[in-house]
Design a protein around this motif. Structure first.
Motif, PDB file in Angstrom:
ATOM      1  N   LEU A 111      -9.133 -63.669  -1.819  1.00 49.92           N
ATOM      2  CA  LEU A 111     -10.429 -62.997  -1.723  1.00 49.92           C
ATOM      3  C   LEU A 111     -11.286 -63.176  -2.978  1.00 49.92           C
ATOM      4  N   THR A 112     -10.687 -63.638  -4.069  1.00 51.55           N
ATOM      5  CA  THR A 112     -11.435 -63.741  -5.325  1.00 51.55           C
ATOM      6  C   THR A 112     -11.759 -65.183  -5.693  1.00 51.55           C
ATOM      7  N   ARG A 115     -14.156 -67.095  -3.453  1.00 45.56           N
ATOM      8  CA  ARG A 115     -15.447 -66.496  -3.165  1.00 45.56           C
ATOM      9  C   ARG A 115     -16.589 -67.310  -3.762  1.00 45.56           C
ATOM     10  N   ARG A 116     -16.416 -67.792  -4.972  1.00 42.66           N
ATOM     11  CA  ARG A 116     -17.422 -68.634  -5.617  1.00 42.66           C
ATOM     12  C   ARG A 116     -16.719 -69.511  -6.651  1.00 42.66           C
TER      13      ARG A 116
END
Length: 261
Positions: A111-112, A115-116
Motif C-alpha cells: 500500500l505504500t 502508491r507513488r
C-alpha cells in the motif's frame, strides 16, 4: 526494487509456517533456508530503495532508522514469542504470530511503495557533505572492501551466538521467557542508538562509530565469558546492542559512499 521487496516479504510469510506442517530436522532446516532466501531477496532491495529515496546528506540517518526498525522487530518478536509460548501457546505460537506479522507487513508495503515512485536523489558534489568521498566508478574499492571486512569480523560473533545462545542460556539456568527477553534486550540497545548514530555519521563521519562499535562488540564477548548468572546477561546484551547500534548505520554509510550508482 519494489517487486523484489514485495516478493521477498510475501515469500517469507508463506515459508515461515512450514515447520508446523513439515516436521523433522531436515524439513525444518529446509524451511529455514527458504526463509533465508526470501529475506535475502527483500533486504538488499530495501536498502537500495533507501538510497534512491534519500539525499546523500540524509543517508546515515535513513540507515539508522532502518536498523532501528529491524531491531524493533527483534525486540518485540522474541519477547512476544517467548511469552506467548510460556503462557500456553507452546512452540506453535511463534510461527503463527510471525506469519501474521509478516503478512501484515507485506500488505503495508504494497500500500505504500507502489502508491507513488520514490524520488531519486543523484549525488551533487556541491551539496555532498564530503565531496572527496563521492562514490568511485569501480565497485571493488577500498571503502567497500573495508566495510566488508569490518562487517564479517563484527557479525562473526552474531553468527556464532545464533548457534549456541539458547543452549548456553539454558546451561546457565534460563527458561524460554528469559531467553526471549535477552533477544529483546539486544534489540532495545540497537533501537535506541541507531537513529542517533546515523545522524552522527552524516554530520561527523562514520569512522569513530565503527571503531567504538567494533570495540564494544568485542568487549561484550569477553564479558559473556565471565557471566555465571543468566539474569546478569541482560545488561551485557544491552551494551552489545548499543555497540551494534553505533556500528550498523556507520557501516552502511561507508557502503553508500563507496558504491557507484
Amino acid at each position: 526494487k519494489r517487486i523484489l521487496m514485495l516478493a521477498g516479504i510475501v515469500a517469507t510469510a508463506v515459508v515461515v509456517p512450514l515447520p508446523l506442517v513439515l516436521t523433522g530436522a531436515p524439513a525444518f532446516l529446509l524451511a529455514r533456508g527458504l526463509a533465508g532466501l526470501a529475506t535475502a531477496a527483500y533486504d538488499p532491495a530495501a536498502r537500495a530503495y533507501i538510497l534512491d529515496a534519500t539525499a546523500p546528506e540524509e543517508r546515515g540517518a535513513a540507515f539508522g532508522l532502518y536498523s532501528s526498525a529491524q531491531m524493533a522487530g527483534l525486540l518485540l518478536g522474541p519477547a512476544f514469542g517467548g511469552i506467548g509460548a510460556a503462557l500456553g501457546g507452546g512452540y506453535v505460537f511463534p510461527f503463527v504470530f510471525c506469519t501474521l506479522a509478516v503478512a501484515g507487513a507485506a500488505l503495508l508495503l504494497a500500500l505504500t511503495v507502489f502508491r507513488r515512485p520514490a524520488p531519486l536523489h543523484v549525488p551533487d558534489p556541491a551539496t555532498t557533505p564530503n565531496p572527496t568521498a563521492a562514490a568511485p566508478a569501480s565497485l571493488w574499492n577500498r571503502l567497500l572492501v573495508a566495510a566488508l571486512v569490518v562487517n564479517v569480523g563484527s557479525y562473526f560473533a552474531v553468527g556464532t551466538y545464533d548457534v549456541i545462545w539458547s543452549l548456553w542460556m539454558t546451561a546457565l539456568g534460563a527458561d524460554i521467557g528469559l531467553i526471549g527477553l535477552t533477544f529483546a534486550a539486544f534489540g532495545l540497545g540497537v533501537v535506541i542508538v541507531s537513529p542517533f548514530a546515523g545522524r552522527w555519521s552524516d554530520r561527523h563521519g562514520p569512522v569513530p562509530l565503527i571503531v567504538l562499535g567494533s570495540l564494544g562488540a568485542a568487549l561484550a564477548g569477553i564479558l559473556y565469558a565471565a557471566v555465571r548468572d543468566p539474569v546478569l546477561v541482560i545488561p551485557v546484551v544491552i551494551f552489545e546492542g548499543v555497540s551494534f547500534g553505533l556500528l550498523g548505520p556507520a557501516l552502511y554509510t561507508v557502503v553508500a559512499r563507496g558504491t557507484p550508482a
